[in-house]
Design an enzyme around this catalytic site. Sequence first.
Site, short mmCIF file in Angstrom:
data_model
loop_
_atom_site.label_atom_id
_atom_site.label_comp_id
_atom_site.label_asym_id
_atom_site.label_seq_id
_atom_site.Cartn_x
_atom_site.Cartn_y
_atom_site.Cartn_z
N HIS A 82 0.72 -1.23 0.02
CA HIS A 82 0.16 0.03 -0.02
C HIS A 82 0.88 1.24 -0.01
O HIS A 82 0.34 2.25 0.36
CB HIS A 82 -1.21 0.02 1.39
CG HIS A 82 -1.91 -1.07 1.08
ND1 HIS A 82 -2.61 -1.60 2.30
CD2 HIS A 82 -2.15 -1.93 0.12
CE1 HIS A 82 -3.26 -2.92 2.01
NE2 HIS A 82 -3.35 -2.73 0.45
N ASN A 106 -2.49 -12.46 16.37
CA ASN A 106 -3.23 -11.49 16.66
C ASN A 106 -4.06 -11.56 18.04
O ASN A 106 -3.93 -12.33 18.61
CB ASN A 106 -4.66 -11.66 15.34
CG ASN A 106 -5.44 -10.44 15.28
OD1 ASN A 106 -5.40 -9.71 16.25
ND2 ASN A 106 -5.52 -10.10 13.81
C1 BV8 Z 1 -8.54 -2.10 -5.33
C2 BV8 Z 1 -3.00 2.78 2.44
C3 BV8 Z 1 -9.38 -2.33 -7.37
C4 BV8 Z 1 -3.50 3.91 2.91
C5 BV8 Z 1 -4.95 1.20 2.57
C6 BV8 Z 1 -14.84 -0.52 -4.36
C7 BV8 Z 1 -13.86 0.00 -5.40
C8 BV8 Z 1 -12.72 -0.65 -5.54
C9 BV8 Z 1 -12.42 -1.48 -4.74
C10 BV8 Z 1 -13.07 -2.05 -3.77
C11 BV8 Z 1 -14.49 -1.38 -3.42
N1 BV8 Z 1 -14.97 -1.85 -2.43
C12 BV8 Z 1 -13.94 -2.89 -1.92
C13 BV8 Z 1 -13.07 -2.77 -2.62
C14 BV8 Z 1 -11.88 -3.51 -2.16
C15 BV8 Z 1 -11.06 -2.53 -1.34
C16 BV8 Z 1 -11.42 -3.31 0.03
O1 BV8 Z 1 -10.66 -4.22 0.22
N2 BV8 Z 1 -12.06 -2.72 0.80
C17 BV8 Z 1 -12.42 -3.45 2.10
C18 BV8 Z 1 -12.54 -2.14 3.15
C19 BV8 Z 1 -13.75 -4.22 2.17
N3 BV8 Z 1 -9.64 -2.62 -1.87
C20 BV8 Z 1 -9.32 -1.59 -2.47
O2 BV8 Z 1 -9.73 -0.53 -2.67
C21 BV8 Z 1 -7.94 -1.81 -3.08
N4 BV8 Z 1 -7.60 -1.51 -4.35
O3 BV8 Z 1 -9.24 -3.43 -4.84
O4 BV8 Z 1 -8.35 -1.77 -6.37
C22 BV8 Z 1 -9.09 -1.88 -8.58
C23 BV8 Z 1 -8.35 -2.58 -9.48
C24 BV8 Z 1 -8.03 -1.89 -10.84
C25 BV8 Z 1 -8.21 -0.65 -11.06
C26 BV8 Z 1 -8.78 0.39 -9.95
C27 BV8 Z 1 -9.22 -0.43 -8.83
C28 BV8 Z 1 -6.87 -0.71 -2.25
C29 BV8 Z 1 -6.93 -1.19 -0.79
C30 BV8 Z 1 -5.69 -0.39 -0.42
C31 BV8 Z 1 -6.32 0.67 0.63
N5 BV8 Z 1 -4.98 1.48 1.48
N6 BV8 Z 1 -3.68 1.62 3.21
C32 BV8 Z 1 -3.31 4.34 4.28
O5 BV8 Z 1 -2.82 3.78 5.06
O6 BV8 Z 1 -3.75 5.51 4.58
S1 BV8 Z 1 -5.50 -0.23 3.27
C33 BV8 Z 1 -5.33 0.34 4.99
O7 BV8 Z 1 -6.30 -0.48 5.78
C34 BV8 Z 1 -3.98 -0.23 5.54
O8 BV8 Z 1 -3.06 -0.37 4.77
C35 BV8 Z 1 -4.35 -1.72 5.90
O9 BV8 Z 1 -4.28 -2.46 4.87
C36 BV8 Z 1 -5.82 -1.42 6.10
C37 BV8 Z 1 -6.02 -1.83 7.46
O10 BV8 Z 1 -6.04 -3.15 7.86
P1 BV8 Z 1 -5.30 -3.87 8.78
O11 BV8 Z 1 -3.60 -3.83 8.62
O12 BV8 Z 1 -5.41 -5.20 8.99
O13 BV8 Z 1 -5.54 -3.04 10.07
P2 BV8 Z 1 -6.94 -3.04 11.05
O14 BV8 Z 1 -6.74 -1.66 11.80
O15 BV8 Z 1 -7.83 -3.39 10.07
O16 BV8 Z 1 -6.59 -4.31 11.89
C38 BV8 Z 1 -5.48 -4.29 12.95
C39 BV8 Z 1 -5.45 -5.86 13.20
O17 BV8 Z 1 -4.19 -5.68 14.26
C40 BV8 Z 1 -6.72 -6.44 14.09
O18 BV8 Z 1 -6.96 -7.56 13.52
C41 BV8 Z 1 -6.33 -6.07 15.35
O19 BV8 Z 1 -6.97 -7.12 16.22
C42 BV8 Z 1 -4.69 -6.31 15.32
N7 BV8 Z 1 -4.07 -6.14 16.48
C43 BV8 Z 1 -4.03 -5.00 17.04
N8 BV8 Z 1 -3.25 -4.97 18.29
C44 BV8 Z 1 -2.23 -6.01 17.96
C45 BV8 Z 1 -2.68 -6.68 17.02
N9 BV8 Z 1 -2.18 -7.81 16.34
C46 BV8 Z 1 -1.04 -8.27 17.03
N10 BV8 Z 1 -0.73 -7.54 18.11
C47 BV8 Z 1 -1.18 -6.40 18.41
N11 BV8 Z 1 -0.50 -5.90 19.31
#
Ligand code: BV8
Length: 269
Positions: free
Chosen positions: A124, A238
């Site tokens: 990302h 996790n």
């Molecule tokens: C794509 C960068 C297609 C920015 C990020 C409509 C249109 C297009 C696509 C979509 C759409 N609808 C859905 C999609 C797909 C979409 C998607 O997946 N949406 C989700 C929400 C359903 N994906 C996209 O849009 C991707 N692109 O599909 O493009 C396309 C193809 C061709 C042409 C055009 C388009 C792009 C996705 C990337 C988005 N950018 N980040 C920024 O950071 O500002 S994603 C961002 O959120 C992060 O990078 C990260 O990946 C994500 C967060 O997820 P996690 O890292 O898992 O973090 P989270 O807080 O959720 O969870 C934390 C975890 O840690 C928890 O489980 C917790 O329990 C645990 N934890 C906490 N403390 C600890 C721990 N574990 C261990 N130890 C600890 N101490």
Amino acid sequence: MSETSRERFQSTLCRARKIAVLTGAGVSAESGIPTFRGAGGLWRRYEATSLASPEAWRRDPGLVWEFYNHRRERALGCAPNPGHHALAQLEARWREAGRAFTLITQNIDGLHEKAGSRSPVRLHGSLWQVRCLSCGSVTENRDVPITPAFAGSGSPDPEAPARRFTAAELPRCGCGGVLRPHVVWFGEALQESDLAAAAAGVEGCDLLLVVGTSAVVYPAAGFVPMAKRHGALIAEVNVEPSAISGLCDVVFTGGSGAILPSLLDVTPA
Ligand code: BV8
Ligand code: ZN
């Protein structure tokens, strides 16, 4: 007596010729960087995911830069935690032994690199890179504030006064073009080269370790079923179940900074 999850994981790990690791925001939580979907996922009244989008940029690039400027400022003071270091040390041992190791991260904070991980696949992008909207150049940029106009801005407090930034106050490239964060926003495609590097690291891996991700974001989360199809042992670290916990052969519940140093203290057999 059946082997414990730990024994199963470590006996697979020490024999593994090819390892892949997928990390998310949770691996940086113990470094003080808020996760997306936890309590930290809010900035003012906005879900982080609503600001990480081309729509938010089109609507108000100054607000998006305030959000990223705040995250850059906060990340500046954060250091890798024992979880990052344990992963970097595992990588060094595996490379030393001539074995394959690929770290794939969804994070943009740069803490894996700071801990010594070499060439993580940054699906990302990076908080510390900017891209010019005119000439397309991508450069490292560690200016905090990103421009003088953003000094002192970015408070996550919902009561913070909303500011409008003029186009002239936005960061500029030498060519005069406006600079945006070089990160992949929701709805934007990932770089083909990154997707290919991640797929190459997962295909044929003996073990995939998934650390600190809710696994709801695609295509990143899709590498877990891919590894499963290739017969890899899937392990998760996790603090709570994630969307891929059901695919895991072994699950270790707790903070990655506390768990990884001893869990990964294995030498290649
Ligand atoms: C794509 C960068 C297609 C920015 C990020 C409509 C249109 C297009 C696509 C979509 C759409 N609808 C859905 C999609 C797909 C979409 C998607 O997946 N949406 C989700 C929400 C359903 N994906 C996209 O849009 C991707 N692109 O599909 O493009 C396309 C193809 C061709 C042409 C055009 C388009 C792009 C996705 C990337 C988005 N950018 N980040 C920024 O950071 O500002 S994603 C961002 O959120 C992060 O990078 C990260 O990946 C994500 C967060 O997820 P996690 O890292 O898992 O973090 P989270 O807080 O959720 O969870 C934390 C975890 O840690 C928890 O489980 C917790 O329990 C645990 N934890 C906490 N403390 C600890 C721990 N574990 C261990 N130890 C600890 N101490
Ligand atoms: Zn330019």
